[in-house]
Design an enzyme around this catalytic site. Structure first.
Site, PDB file in Angstrom:
ATOM      1  N   TYR A  87      -6.805  15.564  -7.786  1.00 38.58           N
ATOM      2  CA  TYR A  87      -6.109  14.827  -8.855  1.00 38.58           C
ATOM      3  C   TYR A  87      -5.277  15.776  -9.715  1.00 38.58           C
ATOM      4  O   TYR A  87      -4.092  15.523  -9.957  1.00 38.58           O
ATOM      5  CB  TYR A  87      -7.149  14.090  -9.698  1.00 38.58           C
ATOM      6  CG  TYR A  87      -6.570  13.194 -10.769  1.00 38.58           C
ATOM      7  CD1 TYR A  87      -5.925  12.003 -10.450  1.00 38.58           C
ATOM      8  CD2 TYR A  87      -6.696  13.519 -12.124  1.00 38.58           C
ATOM      9  CE1 TYR A  87      -5.414  11.177 -11.439  1.00 38.58           C
ATOM     10  CE2 TYR A  87      -6.189  12.697 -13.114  1.00 38.58           C
ATOM     11  CZ  TYR A  87      -5.543  11.523 -12.765  1.00 38.58           C
ATOM     12  OH  TYR A  87      -5.031  10.706 -13.746  1.00 38.58           O
ATOM     13  N   ASP A  94       0.866  -1.184   0.000  1.00 42.26           N
ATOM     14  CA  ASP A  94       0.000   0.000   0.000  1.00 42.26           C
ATOM     15  C   ASP A  94       0.901   1.231   0.000  1.00 42.26           C
ATOM     16  O   ASP A  94       1.611   1.506   0.968  1.00 42.26           O
ATOM     17  CB  ASP A  94      -0.895  -0.010   1.243  1.00 42.26           C
ATOM     18  CG  ASP A  94      -1.851   1.178   1.245  1.00 42.26           C
ATOM     19  OD1 ASP A  94      -1.684   2.107   0.417  1.00 42.26           O
ATOM     20  OD2 ASP A  94      -2.778   1.171   2.080  1.00 42.26           O
ATOM     21  N   ASN A 147       3.593   4.702 -11.466  1.00 39.52           N
ATOM     22  CA  ASN A 147       2.343   4.676 -12.250  1.00 39.52           C
ATOM     23  C   ASN A 147       1.089   4.618 -11.386  1.00 39.52           C
ATOM     24  O   ASN A 147       0.037   5.094 -11.815  1.00 39.52           O
ATOM     25  CB  ASN A 147       2.388   3.460 -13.204  1.00 39.52           C
ATOM     26  CG  ASN A 147       1.018   3.137 -13.755  1.00 39.52           C
ATOM     27  OD1 ASN A 147       0.525   3.825 -14.655  1.00 39.52           O
ATOM     28  ND2 ASN A 147       0.365   2.116 -13.206  1.00 39.52           N
ATOM     29  N   LYS A 170      -1.173  15.774  -9.987  1.00 42.46           N
ATOM     30  CA  LYS A 170      -0.476  15.514 -11.257  1.00 42.46           C
ATOM     31  C   LYS A 170       0.382  16.724 -11.665  1.00 42.46           C
ATOM     32  O   LYS A 170       1.469  16.552 -12.235  1.00 42.46           O
ATOM     33  CB  LYS A 170      -1.474  15.144 -12.348  1.00 42.46           C
ATOM     34  CG  LYS A 170      -2.199  13.821 -12.097  1.00 42.46           C
ATOM     35  CD  LYS A 170      -1.237  12.638 -12.033  1.00 42.46           C
ATOM     36  CE  LYS A 170      -1.979  11.311 -11.971  1.00 42.46           C
ATOM     37  NZ  LYS A 170      -1.057  10.162 -11.914  1.00 42.46           N
ATOM     38  N   THR A 206      -9.296   2.220 -19.226  1.00 35.21           N
ATOM     39  CA  THR A 206      -8.812   1.352 -18.136  1.00 35.21           C
ATOM     40  C   THR A 206      -9.918   1.256 -17.080  1.00 35.21           C
ATOM     41  O   THR A 206     -10.914   1.987 -17.163  1.00 35.21           O
ATOM     42  CB  THR A 206      -7.557   1.958 -17.452  1.00 35.21           C
ATOM     43  OG1 THR A 206      -7.971   3.106 -16.691  1.00 35.21           O
ATOM     44  CG2 THR A 206      -6.471   2.353 -18.428  1.00 35.21           C
TER      45      THR A 206
END
Ligand SMILES: NC(=O)c1ccc[n+]([C@@H]2O[C@H](COP(=O)([O-])OP(=O)(O)OC[C@H]3O[C@@H](n4cnc5c(N)ncnc54)[C@H](O)[C@@H]3O)[C@@H](O)[C@H]2O)c1
Length: 251
Positions: free
Chosen positions: A153, A61, A88, A157, A188
């Protein structure tokens, strides 16, 4: 054809869509690969489907700093080195800012930004010692272009793109390459809901000049390029694999 023969690569989030494609591509280029993911069940499936069984799965984790920091050492001990680190693993929540709690925010920052920092920090010393090592961070076009309802997010990023540059400034002269790939929309598990909505699918086609989304293998190719010797004068950059989405806006 890029070769990674004799090299060892660590791919995080390797049980997910893009991670699995990257891991298979690096392995196809000759690398021995360690697959790290929190999802044991999904990781077991990837291992069962692995072409020759020569792979190291690690359940971890990445929100646990100690376990994360120990990962590169574990890979070196089991596979004899660590030449390529692919950061990733990622999570993303779609929520309006006022519904995003501080703990949601922290969880996204932990997985998407802090874990790449902790892993890079743990991998760089041995890369410097061996005189060569490549780090590829999987950012997103959302790190350069703001998207509604994705504050944590997009922020994570954008931070990852900047972390990529700072690592290059500090370690390029010591034999470390740190680059990022910023995908556009890729089919995905993370984005599966998009393709169930005709409206969302139409909006993706309208925004991407190529009028389509990507498959995971189309992200793995740029990652292989940045992992191998063909990109030896490329450092600190972000390669946008987004079908032209961030090139500009049409009418
Ligand atoms: N799919 C897209 O459209 C898209 C676009 C741009 C960027 N990305 C980025 O690509 C990367 C891979 O995304 P994907 O689309 O393959 O998603 P995915 O959900 O299929 O895979 C993500 C993987 O990360 C793992 N993970 C999540 N939290 C973890 C943790 N705490 N510890 C260890 N592993 C953890 C998950 O178990 C999963 O296997 C992410 O960083 C994502 O932000 C994806």
């Amino acid at each position: 054809m890029t070769t990674l023969a004799g090299q060892v690569a660590l791919v995080t989030g390797a049980a997910g869509g893009i991670g699995r494609a990257i891991a298979r591509t690096l392995h196809g280029a000759g690398a021995r690969v360690a697959l790290a993911d929190v999802d044991k069940q999904a990781l077991d499936v990837v291992v069962q489907e692995w072409p020759d069984g020569d792979v190291l799965p690690v359940v971890v984790d990445l929100t646990d700093d100690d376990d994360t920091a120990a990962l590169p050492g574990r890979v070196r001990a089991e596979l004899g080195g660590l030449d390529v680190l692919i950061n990733n693993a990622g999570v993303r929540q779609i929520l309006p800012l006022l519904e995003l709690t501080p703990s949601d925010w922290r969880r996204t920052l932990d997985v998407d930004l802090t874990a790449p920092f902790v892993l890079s920090r743990a991998a760089i010393p041995s890369m410097v010692e061996q005189g060569r090592g490549k780090i590829v961070n999987i950012a997103s076009m959302a790190g350069a272009l703001a998207f509604q309802n994705r504050a944590a997010y997009c922020t994570a990023k954008a931070g990852l793109i900047m972390l990529t540059k700072t690592i290059t400034l500090e370690y390029a002269a010591k034999g470390v390459w740190c680059n990022a790939v910023a995908p556009g929309v890729v089919e995905t598990p993370m984005t599966s809901s998009y393709f169930r909505s005709e409206q969302m699918a139409a909006s993706i086609r309208a925004n991407a000049p190529m009028e389509r989304w990507a498959q995971p293998d189309e992200i793995a190719g740029p990652v292989l390029f940045l992992s191998g010797p063909d990109s030896d004068y490329v450092n600190g950059t972000t390669l946008f694999a987004d079908g032209g989405w961030t090139a500009g806006k049409g009418y």
